[in-house]
Design an enzyme around this catalytic site. Structure first.
Site, PDB file in Angstrom:
ATOM      1  N   CYS A 263       0.887  -1.181   0.000  1.00  0.00           N
ATOM      2  CA  CYS A 263       0.000   0.000   0.000  1.00  0.00           C
ATOM      3  C   CYS A 263       0.913   1.216   0.000  1.00  0.00           C
ATOM      4  O   CYS A 263       1.019   1.936   0.993  1.00  0.00           O
ATOM      5  CB  CYS A 263      -0.909  -0.006   1.226  1.00  0.00           C
ATOM      6  SG  CYS A 263      -1.821  -1.537   1.467  1.00  0.00           S
ATOM      7  N   ALA A 265       1.610   4.246  -1.854  1.00  0.00           N
ATOM      8  CA  ALA A 265       1.472   5.700  -2.014  1.00  0.00           C
ATOM      9  C   ALA A 265       1.305   6.387  -0.664  1.00  0.00           C
ATOM     10  O   ALA A 265       0.668   5.822   0.231  1.00  0.00           O
ATOM     11  CB  ALA A 265       0.278   6.006  -2.916  1.00  0.00           C
ATOM     12  N   PRO A 266       1.933   7.553  -0.463  1.00  0.00           N
ATOM     13  CA  PRO A 266       2.584   8.414  -1.460  1.00  0.00           C
ATOM     14  C   PRO A 266       4.051   8.096  -1.740  1.00  0.00           C
ATOM     15  O   PRO A 266       4.680   8.791  -2.526  1.00  0.00           O
ATOM     16  CB  PRO A 266       2.445   9.801  -0.846  1.00  0.00           C
ATOM     17  CG  PRO A 266       2.483   9.560   0.628  1.00  0.00           C
ATOM     18  CD  PRO A 266       1.775   8.256   0.839  1.00  0.00           C
ATOM     19  N   ASP A 287      -0.271   0.382  -5.349  1.00  0.00           N
ATOM     20  CA  ASP A 287      -1.366   1.112  -4.717  1.00  0.00           C
ATOM     21  C   ASP A 287      -2.602   0.972  -5.605  1.00  0.00           C
ATOM     22  O   ASP A 287      -2.488   0.850  -6.828  1.00  0.00           O
ATOM     23  CB  ASP A 287      -1.030   2.591  -4.514  1.00  0.00           C
ATOM     24  CG  ASP A 287      -1.896   3.222  -3.431  1.00  0.00           C
ATOM     25  OD1 ASP A 287      -1.492   3.191  -2.246  1.00  0.00           O
ATOM     26  OD2 ASP A 287      -2.994   3.726  -3.756  1.00  0.00           O
ATOM     27  N   ASP A 314      -4.747  -3.983  -6.624  1.00  0.00           N
ATOM     28  CA  ASP A 314      -5.321  -4.206  -5.305  1.00  0.00           C
ATOM     29  C   ASP A 314      -4.519  -5.313  -4.627  1.00  0.00           C
ATOM     30  O   ASP A 314      -4.550  -6.470  -5.072  1.00  0.00           O
ATOM     31  CB  ASP A 314      -6.790  -4.607  -5.443  1.00  0.00           C
ATOM     32  CG  ASP A 314      -7.513  -4.709  -4.099  1.00  0.00           C
ATOM     33  OD1 ASP A 314      -6.822  -4.816  -3.060  1.00  0.00           O
ATOM     34  OD2 ASP A 314      -8.752  -4.699  -4.087  1.00  0.00           O
ATOM     35  N   CYS A 382      -1.498   3.787  10.959  1.00  0.00           N
ATOM     36  CA  CYS A 382      -1.365   5.000  11.777  1.00  0.00           C
ATOM     37  C   CYS A 382      -2.669   5.208  12.552  1.00  0.00           C
ATOM     38  O   CYS A 382      -3.383   6.189  12.382  1.00  0.00           O
ATOM     39  CB  CYS A 382      -1.030   6.220  10.915  1.00  0.00           C
ATOM     40  SG  CYS A 382      -2.105   6.471   9.498  1.00  0.00           S
TER      41      CYS A 382
END
Length: 443
Positions: A263, A265-266, A287, A314, A382
């Protein structure tokens, strides 16, 4: 400063009209590009007003609703006027502005809407000035009082107290209202640490080297924002939270390996993985969003990253290839980043948490299928919620076993099998984003 208020009020109005779906940053950049506002002071001031107003949104609205005569009257205000009043309330009650805010707002509305609207708003501002928040909180129940006092929705207040107890929940909420600690790392693909330190000394930027990760630094004092320096513009330095860096250190990438950033990005973690691989090996960054992938390609190129294959896909359904290491920095509620993305806290609810957990479980389960038998998967979010951390990891322990990530941080919340072998970071304890990191190997 008047232009800053006007920009901020317009961004907040658009944010409100779009039902808080886009990020504040994307709306801000879109509007300032549209208006061709290039002045650094104006942009910095406007963005600060936007962020600080959003951080204290329910407290500001509580004060304003008292000043205008109730929720309905507040709702019926012109959207621009309502958001300009929010900004004025922030300046008067929290920023203790030395500027005559009342006169500035009156002048702006006089120009934009005419004398009648400007005069009506001036009356409201006078009431805001005289309003006592302490008195206004007296008759509220405990949960609502804490919600208004520390500017978090009641849902989060209740949840934080259940996880951390009241005293520490208050410390976490206070930390979320502060300006976020600026962490950055030296991009060793483009320069050496010694050269960066010489630049900071020359420019009067006071930094502190992190004791855990030697390529990570904290900004102690600076006359102007780090993103405005030439060293950031060409990504010789990369702004990246310490807890985010810790996830890559837990992954422990090595030259010559096949690594997947699932996953990506960024792309900040991808760039650090590439740095650790020293240009030797195969790095794949995936991503699901074409827009985010497009921006990631630009960031990686700017950062000097070369050994990376970038895919729009995905990661829940990737198959056919196997990796030595997989990083799953999964999409989440962002409940650990409320200082830098304050808009997130007004969107979080149980339904949102459940929807993210479903994605997180699928991502982690598939990562364990496509990692080699002797490989490792690092799962991070996060988030400060155990539903997105400990509970997700406990759910795969029939397919994987935990490995000590060998990074700093606290143990997990009690009551979970994985608690002693994962790491958590908190804004109020570590000066970082709230972060969960686990390291696993397939059975």
């Amino acid at each position: 400063m008047t232009l800053s208020r006007e920009i901020a009020a317009e961004v907040l109005s658009r944010f409100e009209a779009d039902k808080m779906k886009p990020s504040l940053r994307s709306l801000f950049y879109s509007l300032t590009d549209e208006l061709n506002v290039m002045d650094v002071k104006t942009r910095t001031s406007a963005f600060g007003l936007i962020m600080e107003t959003t951080k204290r949104l329910n407290t500001i609205d509580f004060i304003l609703q008292k000043a205008v005569g109730g929720k309905l009257a507040f709702k019926n205000l012109n959207p621009f006027v309502r958001n300009l009043l929010r900004i004025a309330t922030l300046e008067l009650k929290f920023n203790q502005s030395k500027v005559d805010v009342e006169r500035k707002v009156y002048g702006l509305l006089l120009k934009k809407f005419g004398r009648k609207e400007a005069a009506k708003t001036r009356i409201i501002i006078k009431k805001v000035k005289s309003f006592s928040l302490e008195d206004g909180l007296k008759n509220l129940g405990k949960l609502e009082r804490l919600s208004i006092l520390y500017s978090h929705p009641s849902f989060l207040v209740k949840k934080f107290i259940s996880l951390l107890r009241e005293n520490e929940a208050v410390e976490l909420m206070k930390a979320n209202l502060l300006s976020k600690t600026v962490w950055f790392r030296i991009n060793e693909l483009k320069m050496q640490v010694e050269d960066a330190l010489a630049f900071f000394e020359k420019e009067g930027i006071l930094v502190e080297q992190d004791k855990d990760f030697p390529d990570v630094f904290k900004v102690v004092d600076a006359e102007f924002p780090l993103p405005l320096t030439p060293y950031f513009e060409d990504r010789r330095i990369i702004i990246q939270d310490k807890a985010s860096v810790a996830a890559v250190y837990a992954l422990s990438p090595r030259p010559g390996e096949r690594i997947l950033d699932a996953c990506a990005a960024p792309g900040m973690k991808t760039a650090l993985i590439a740095q650790k691989m020293k240009g030797d090996g195969e790095l794949t960054a995936v991503d699901i969003s074409p827009e985010r992938v497009s921006r990631m390609k630009w960031i990686l190129e700017l950062s000097g990253v070369k050994n990376v294959r970038v895919l729009v896909a995905d990661s829940r359904s990737l198959s056919g290839e196997y990796y030595d290491r997989v990083l799953v920095d999964a999409p989440c509620t962002s409940s650990g980043t409320l200082s830098s993305t304050p808009e997130a806290k007004w969107k979080i609810n149980e339904k949102q948490i459940e929807s993210y957990v479903s994605i997180q479980k699928a991502l982690l389960e598939n990562a364990l299928k496509i990692v080699k038998d002797d490989g490792v998967v690092v799962y991070s979010v996060c988030s400060v919620f155990p539903e997105e951390g400990e509970a997700v990891v406990d759910g795969v322990l029939d397919k994987a076993e935990l490995v000590d990530p060998e990074i700093p941080g606290d143990k997990g919340y009690p009551g979970f099998v994985c608690s002693s072998k994962i790491r958590r970071f908190f804004p109020h304890r570590h000066g970082t984003n709230g972060f969960f990191i686990a390291k696993l190997t397939p059975l």
